[in-house]
Write a protein that holds these residues in place. Structure first.
Motif, PDB file in Angstrom:
ATOM      1  N   ILE A  67       0.840  -1.202   0.000  1.00  0.00           N
ATOM      2  CA  ILE A  67       0.000   0.000   0.000  1.00  0.00           C
ATOM      3  C   ILE A  67       0.875   1.252   0.000  1.00  0.00           C
ATOM      4  CG2 ILE A  67      -1.641   1.332   1.384  1.00  0.00           C
ATOM      5  CD1 ILE A  67      -2.813  -1.320   2.326  1.00  0.00           C
ATOM      6  N   ALA A  70       2.275   1.907  -3.330  1.00  0.00           N
ATOM      7  CA  ALA A  70       1.277   1.937  -4.402  1.00  0.00           C
ATOM      8  C   ALA A  70       1.420   0.738  -5.324  1.00  0.00           C
ATOM      9  CB  ALA A  70       1.341   3.240  -5.185  1.00  0.00           C
ATOM     10  N   GLU A  71       1.621  -0.438  -4.735  1.00  0.00           N
ATOM     11  CA  GLU A  71       1.575  -1.675  -5.510  1.00  0.00           C
ATOM     12  C   GLU A  71       0.285  -2.394  -5.140  1.00  0.00           C
ATOM     13  OE1 GLU A  71       5.123  -3.651  -4.425  1.00  0.00           O
ATOM     14  OE2 GLU A  71       6.352  -2.471  -5.779  1.00  0.00           O
ATOM     15  N   PRO A  72      -0.175  -3.318  -6.002  1.00  0.00           N
ATOM     16  CA  PRO A  72      -1.456  -3.974  -5.689  1.00  0.00           C
ATOM     17  C   PRO A  72      -1.414  -4.682  -4.337  1.00  0.00           C
ATOM     18  CG  PRO A  72      -0.807  -4.445  -7.935  1.00  0.00           C
ATOM     19  CD  PRO A  72       0.351  -3.733  -7.297  1.00  0.00           C
ATOM     20  N   PRO A  73      -2.277  -4.300  -3.401  1.00  0.00           N
ATOM     21  CA  PRO A  73      -2.278  -4.962  -2.092  1.00  0.00           C
ATOM     22  C   PRO A  73      -2.666  -6.433  -2.188  1.00  0.00           C
ATOM     23  CG  PRO A  73      -3.788  -3.077  -2.116  1.00  0.00           C
ATOM     24  CD  PRO A  73      -3.251  -3.223  -3.482  1.00  0.00           C
ATOM     25  N   LEU A  74      -3.238  -6.824  -3.320  1.00  0.00           N
ATOM     26  CA  LEU A  74      -3.640  -8.220  -3.493  1.00  0.00           C
ATOM     27  C   LEU A  74      -2.494  -9.087  -3.991  1.00  0.00           C
ATOM     28  CD1 LEU A  74      -7.166  -8.355  -5.110  1.00  0.00           C
ATOM     29  CD2 LEU A  74      -6.495  -8.841  -2.785  1.00  0.00           C
ATOM     30  N   ARG A  75      -1.317  -8.505  -4.210  1.00  0.00           N
ATOM     31  CA  ARG A  75      -0.260  -9.269  -4.860  1.00  0.00           C
ATOM     32  C   ARG A  75       0.089 -10.545  -4.130  1.00  0.00           C
ATOM     33  NH1 ARG A  75       5.124  -6.279  -6.167  1.00  0.00           N
ATOM     34  NH2 ARG A  75       5.290  -6.639  -3.931  1.00  0.00           N
ATOM     35  N   LEU A  77      -1.779 -12.636  -3.011  1.00  0.00           N
ATOM     36  CA  LEU A  77      -2.654 -13.733  -3.434  1.00  0.00           C
ATOM     37  C   LEU A  77      -2.133 -14.425  -4.691  1.00  0.00           C
ATOM     38  CD1 LEU A  77      -6.212 -12.200  -2.957  1.00  0.00           C
ATOM     39  CD2 LEU A  77      -5.158 -13.986  -1.604  1.00  0.00           C
ATOM     40  N   ALA A  78      -1.197 -13.772  -5.395  1.00  0.00           N
ATOM     41  CA  ALA A  78      -0.684 -14.391  -6.620  1.00  0.00           C
ATOM     42  C   ALA A  78       0.354 -15.459  -6.321  1.00  0.00           C
ATOM     43  CB  ALA A  78      -0.084 -13.315  -7.529  1.00  0.00           C
ATOM     44  N   HIS A  80       0.725 -18.583  -5.093  1.00  0.00           N
ATOM     45  CA  HIS A  80      -0.192 -19.652  -4.707  1.00  0.00           C
ATOM     46  C   HIS A  80       0.389 -20.599  -3.661  1.00  0.00           C
ATOM     47  CE1 HIS A  80      -2.354 -18.987  -8.749  1.00  0.00           C
ATOM     48  NE2 HIS A  80      -2.803 -18.206  -7.817  1.00  0.00           N
ATOM     49  N   ILE A  83       0.150 -19.088  -0.188  1.00  0.00           N
ATOM     50  CA  ILE A  83      -1.253 -19.007   0.222  1.00  0.00           C
ATOM     51  C   ILE A  83      -1.743 -20.394   0.644  1.00  0.00           C
ATOM     52  CG2 ILE A  83      -3.593 -18.723  -0.708  1.00  0.00           C
ATOM     53  CD1 ILE A  83      -2.501 -16.116  -0.136  1.00  0.00           C
TER      54      ILE A  83
ATOM     55  N   GLU B  71      -0.304   6.677  -6.512  1.00  0.00           N
ATOM     56  CA  GLU B  71       1.146   6.841  -6.434  1.00  0.00           C
ATOM     57  C   GLU B  71       1.568   6.538  -5.004  1.00  0.00           C
ATOM     58  OE1 GLU B  71       1.739  10.823  -7.693  1.00  0.00           O
ATOM     59  OE2 GLU B  71       1.566  10.313  -9.802  1.00  0.00           O
ATOM     60  N   PRO B  72       2.854   6.214  -4.799  1.00  0.00           N
ATOM     61  CA  PRO B  72       3.263   5.853  -3.434  1.00  0.00           C
ATOM     62  C   PRO B  72       2.960   6.961  -2.437  1.00  0.00           C
ATOM     63  CG  PRO B  72       4.982   5.298  -4.981  1.00  0.00           C
ATOM     64  CD  PRO B  72       3.950   6.058  -5.751  1.00  0.00           C
TER      65      PRO B  72
ATOM     66  N   LEU C  68      -7.612  -2.310  -4.995  1.00  0.00           N
ATOM     67  CA  LEU C  68      -6.960  -3.600  -4.802  1.00  0.00           C
ATOM     68  C   LEU C  68      -5.877  -3.860  -5.846  1.00  0.00           C
ATOM     69  CD1 LEU C  68      -9.990  -5.843  -3.845  1.00  0.00           C
ATOM     70  CD2 LEU C  68      -8.238  -4.935  -2.355  1.00  0.00           C
ATOM     71  N   LEU C  69      -6.001  -3.228  -7.012  1.00  0.00           N
ATOM     72  CA  LEU C  69      -4.983  -3.415  -8.050  1.00  0.00           C
ATOM     73  C   LEU C  69      -4.049  -2.220  -8.147  1.00  0.00           C
ATOM     74  CD1 LEU C  69      -7.024  -5.121 -10.883  1.00  0.00           C
ATOM     75  CD2 LEU C  69      -5.206  -6.128  -9.529  1.00  0.00           C
ATOM     76  N   ALA C  70      -4.123  -1.306  -7.159  1.00  0.00           N
ATOM     77  CA  ALA C  70      -3.249  -0.131  -7.130  1.00  0.00           C
ATOM     78  C   ALA C  70      -3.383   0.693  -8.396  1.00  0.00           C
ATOM     79  CB  ALA C  70      -1.783  -0.515  -6.894  1.00  0.00           C
ATOM     80  N   TYR C 137      -2.026 -10.541 -13.468  1.00  0.00           N
ATOM     81  CA  TYR C 137      -1.426 -11.767 -12.951  1.00  0.00           C
ATOM     82  C   TYR C 137      -1.893 -12.934 -13.796  1.00  0.00           C
ATOM     83  CZ  TYR C 137      -0.448  -8.852  -8.970  1.00  0.00           C
ATOM     84  OH  TYR C 137       0.008  -7.844  -8.175  1.00  0.00           O
ATOM     85  N   VAL C 143      -6.415 -14.059  -7.303  1.00  0.00           N
ATOM     86  CA  VAL C 143      -6.579 -12.629  -7.560  1.00  0.00           C
ATOM     87  C   VAL C 143      -7.769 -12.394  -8.478  1.00  0.00           C
ATOM     88  CG1 VAL C 143      -5.456 -10.561  -8.459  1.00  0.00           C
ATOM     89  CG2 VAL C 143      -4.101 -12.270  -7.282  1.00  0.00           C
TER      90      VAL C 143
END
Lengths: 289, 289, 289
Positions: A67, A70-75, A77-78, A80, A83, B71-72, C68-70, C137, C143
């Protein structure tokens, strides 16, 4: 022509976190979740919500640093494999018949081993966060410290925030003020590794990683065995605060404040100080006018 | 062959904010923080937390606009000079012996100068935000207005949010509804500068910057001297709301509502309106059926 | 050489959402907002705040998936046509004289039509979210499920969060636990479409879109006509939970828990379970030691 010491620390710094240390981290995180009041009942009632909370406990630091950059907070989850690993550990901890895992975990040696291994992952996370932040901001050492800190100890912020949204945690000003021991030690580590990264500290990275990890593990194990939180940074903090803020103490202003303080009582504790200083200010203003 | 007026406004629009105007902005922001109840006590108890809050007060608008543009949010930490400047100001304001800075700041002329200079930075922020948003979304004028507004007046949103998390501020529906004067004037400025940017307003940018800044500074200084918040947008708002929503007032529906309203009382003030309109709706539905 | 069925579903899957289905979605969303207590009074008092809330209701899912994907959460503001459409609908719903739109909407057939069309947009959103997440992804199927779910049903999360900040909604642990019916059905759809996307489900996309939309619309219309929320996933959930968590029920641990439970009462409902399991654990620990 490396010395055996260098070889040892180099080999240590190349250890992969993946299967065993990550398992220890997930185990300790999910057990911490399980010991929260109501967590077991919630897992039976709404497994999806419990699983989500468990993932936040396991990957909170990574989410926070995503966060902040500013990168996807869901990353997370990729990935696997991780997880799946964390989910399996959540599953066997919460739903194992006869609560076998909890019983196994209640042995002190098992707890010590898991906690020690979790501390090792902390070093790796700090170093990873700093390297990652450096790829964004060359020489942005404040950002590097912040990201290293967030990845190493940011899980508590994410889980507190989740509890705030769920309504199970009411924030109080005092709680926010106090930094926990892991938070402090991670901040210290983040500062040290950042200085090492910007070449202000004349020590090789693998040596520093080894020494810092040893320090983390021994303090953690000592604290768990002696069941104290004695291993504080009180002396260091004392010196720092004396250096930065202590010299004003000699001046009479704050003595006045502490003299007038005892008259204040009741629920609005922080206000009187402000009022007092306002009064003093008004007096001074009158004098100067 | 520029007129002296053009030369003046061009020179003005090229003024660098960096040392002096930024200092004024940090000074006003941190003094506002210091006047919050409990802020001084907290600074002595937990300097790191106080420093963090001060940074949010100084850089809040930039952080909000970074979040809105993905952005960050930490980017402001990469600007070491400004961070150092703001930190120094935070340090001398909170920890200066005899509270010298507060005494100096309590002089009205000093306050007027600082507040006036802070308003100048507002213009620069709005223009910067709009230009920045335009580089993302060509002709996305709603985005441009929003980012200009966020950078110019978003600090209050960020600090309110921080207080919500810290638990020192309980949100109430009514507070959210009211926009403050700076917020309104920034929105107006953001709309004007966006129209200028999309060439819907036939005025050169440096002229507009000069005029808007003059307007900001004079209203601010007038408000501080007369100690009123008279300089409202009440007439403008009145006209706008009459244009957009006023013509429905002629119709009997809301007269009915106000007739039936007096019977409602108690704490659930907003509900009766909904109930009433539901009742009326039901009546109408019955008629139409 | 396509069959008429294929032609039908292909044509259906190429339907543009833009004018009519989007209008239905905005209509249903803003009417839901209008039926909240106090919403009408707030719209008259502070139109800007009401407009902002209405936009969150209309575009909430998109905003959540952007976060969620920034991606910039403000991106929805760059689509001027949709913003204009949603704003017009907000305007005529809240400020139309004689409340004509509300009266028209109170006809059941109109409501059914609008709700049915809104469900069609849900399918499109889920598919759009999954395709979008896949571009980030490759094969990140968790995701993809999460983004499809967020875009299809994330509006409620965004609006709950807004209410939390405004202070009109106090979170309670229980509310968080319960997933609403739309949330569940969107999750199911997101899982199915993700499996279709990763070729684990041997059905063409347009066929699946057609069937899922038919399912959504019929269940929604049935629920609205019969005024029940009977169409639950209770059987499916039961099977799933029996598969995943049910087999532990045979073991005596939780029977003990339910035996000891009746003694617990009062407000702290979740705690006793934890206490009980702790007690049991302690007993077991004693035995094993």
């Amino acid at each position: 022509m490396e010395s055996p010491w260098d070889e040892l620390t180099l080999a240590f710094s190349r250890t992969s976190m993946f299967p065993f240390f990550d398992i220890a981290h997930y185990l300790v995180s999910v057990m911490a979740l399980k010991h929260q009041p109501g967590a077991v009942a919630m897992a039976w009632k709404n497994p999806l919500s419990s699983w989500f909370t468990a993932m936040l406990h396991c990957f909170g630091g990574g989410i926070l640093s995503c966060i902040l950059l500013a990168e996807p907070p869901l990353r997370f989850l990729a990935n696997h494999t991780n997880i799946l690993l964390a989910s399996s550990i959540w599953y066997i901890i919460f739903f194992c018949p006869y609560d076998l895992v909890s019983h196994g975990y209640s042995f002190l040696p098992v707890q010590l081993l898991a906690a020690g291994m979790k501390e090792v992952t902390r070093t790796w996370k700090i170093v990873g966060g700093i390297t990652h932040a450096n790829s964004y901001y060359k020489n942005g050492w404040i950002v590097m410290i912040a990201i290293g800190w967030a990845r190493g100890a940011g899980g508590t912020i994410i889980t507190s925030f989740e509890q705030l949204i769920k309504g199970t945690w009411k924030p109080e000003g005092d709680e926010w003020l106090k930094m926990s021991y892991p938070s402090k030690v991670t901040l210290l580590g983040s500062v040290i590794f950042t200085f090492q990264h910007t070449n202000h500290l004349d020590i090789s990275k693998h040596n520093l990683m080894f020494l810092y990890t040893i320090f983390l593990v021994t303090t953690k194990v000592t604290m768990m065995i002696t069941e104290t939180s004695m291993m504080t940074f009180a002396p260091l903090e004392d010196i720092l605060s004396r250096m930065l803020f202590g010299w004003q103490q000699q001046f009479p202003l704050h003595e006045k404040e502490s003299e007038t303080k005892p008259s204040s009582n009741g629920s609005s504790a922080p206000k009187p100080t402000a009022d007092t200083s306002n009064n003093i200010k008004k007096k001074h203003t009158k004098k100067t006018e």
